[in-house]
Design an enzyme around this catalytic site. Structure first.
Site, PDB file in Angstrom:
ATOM      1  N   HIS A 129      -2.980  14.811  -6.335  1.00 30.99           N
ATOM      2  CA  HIS A 129      -2.798  13.631  -5.479  1.00 30.99           C
ATOM      3  C   HIS A 129      -1.421  13.685  -4.832  1.00 30.99           C
ATOM      4  CE1 HIS A 129      -2.979   8.916  -5.286  1.00 30.99           C
ATOM      5  NE2 HIS A 129      -3.050   9.473  -4.087  1.00 30.99           N
TER       6      HIS A 129
ATOM      7  N   GLU B 105       0.842  -1.202   0.000  1.00 32.56           N
ATOM      8  CA  GLU B 105       0.000   0.000   0.000  1.00 32.56           C
ATOM      9  C   GLU B 105       0.873   1.246   0.000  1.00 32.56           C
ATOM     10  OE1 GLU B 105      -2.315   2.798  -0.257  1.00 32.56           O
ATOM     11  OE2 GLU B 105      -3.377   0.886  -0.231  1.00 32.56           O
ATOM     12  N   LYS B 106       0.744   2.080  -1.029  1.00 26.48           N
ATOM     13  CA  LYS B 106       1.608   3.257  -1.182  1.00 26.48           C
ATOM     14  C   LYS B 106       1.312   4.380  -0.196  1.00 26.48           C
ATOM     15  CE  LYS B 106      -1.278   4.952  -4.921  1.00 26.48           C
ATOM     16  NZ  LYS B 106      -1.349   4.914  -6.360  1.00 26.48           N
ATOM     17  N   HIS B 107       0.204   4.332   0.521  1.00 24.78           N
ATOM     18  CA  HIS B 107      -0.145   5.409   1.450  1.00 24.78           C
ATOM     19  C   HIS B 107       0.362   5.182   2.876  1.00 24.78           C
ATOM     20  CE1 HIS B 107      -3.111   5.980  -1.792  1.00 24.78           C
ATOM     21  NE2 HIS B 107      -2.887   7.243  -1.525  1.00 24.78           N
TER      22      HIS B 107
ATOM     23  N   HIS C  86      -6.875  10.257  -0.476  1.00 22.61           N
ATOM     24  CA  HIS C  86      -7.250   8.987   0.149  1.00 22.61           C
ATOM     25  C   HIS C  86      -7.252   9.001   1.674  1.00 22.61           C
ATOM     26  CE1 HIS C  86      -5.955   7.788  -3.965  1.00 22.61           C
ATOM     27  NE2 HIS C  86      -7.142   7.202  -3.877  1.00 22.61           N
TER      28      HIS C  86
ATOM     29  N   CYS D  28      -3.068  11.889   2.905  1.00 23.28           N
ATOM     30  CA  CYS D  28      -3.126  12.005   1.446  1.00 23.28           C
ATOM     31  C   CYS D  28      -4.366  12.832   1.109  1.00 23.28           C
ATOM     32  CB  CYS D  28      -3.232  10.614   0.806  1.00 23.28           C
ATOM     33  SG  CYS D  28      -3.549  10.660  -0.976  1.00 23.28           S
TER      34      CYS D  28
END
Length: 119
Positions: free
Chosen positions: A51, A15-17, A106, A103
């Protein structure tokens, strides 16, 4: 709904977040050590106006202490800098470092890392 119910967490490898905390697992009491927190370590996070990661907060929750102490907030601008921070801290007792990132698309994400303090 409580704010804690909207905070997301996941393994940063998928998960990039999810923020990644890099710090030694064991330190000596009151010894200054470096902590790095980043978002997008394994999977790069976009850094555009549409983003991007807006901020990262870093906290410590000492073992057997109900209070969480805020270490610092680090703000980022889209397309100007990457969501990576390095800071030096010292701890008197063991606890859990907690990183929270935001983010703009998100929401809020967290991760934590245990730090053992040897007296």
């Amino acid at each position: 709904m409580k704010f804690g119910e909207v905070i997301k967490s996941a393994d940063f490898k998928t998960e990039k977040h999810a923020p990644v905390i890099e710090a030694p697992e064991k330190i000596k009491s009151e010894e200054l050590f470096e902590v790095e927190v980043s978002v997008g370590k394994e999977i790069p996070h976009p850094n555009t106006i549409e983003h991007h990661i807006k901020w990262i907060d870093l906290y410590i929750q000492y073992d057997e202490d109900p209070n969480t102490l805020h270490i610092g907030r680090y703000n980022f601008g889209p397309s100007i800098n990457e969501p990576i921070i390095k800071t030096k801290i010292k701890l008197a007792k063991s606890g859990k470092l907690i990183a929270v990132s935001y983010c703009n698309k998100h929401g809020v994400w967290e991760n934590s890392k245990e730090i053992k303090v040897e007296v």
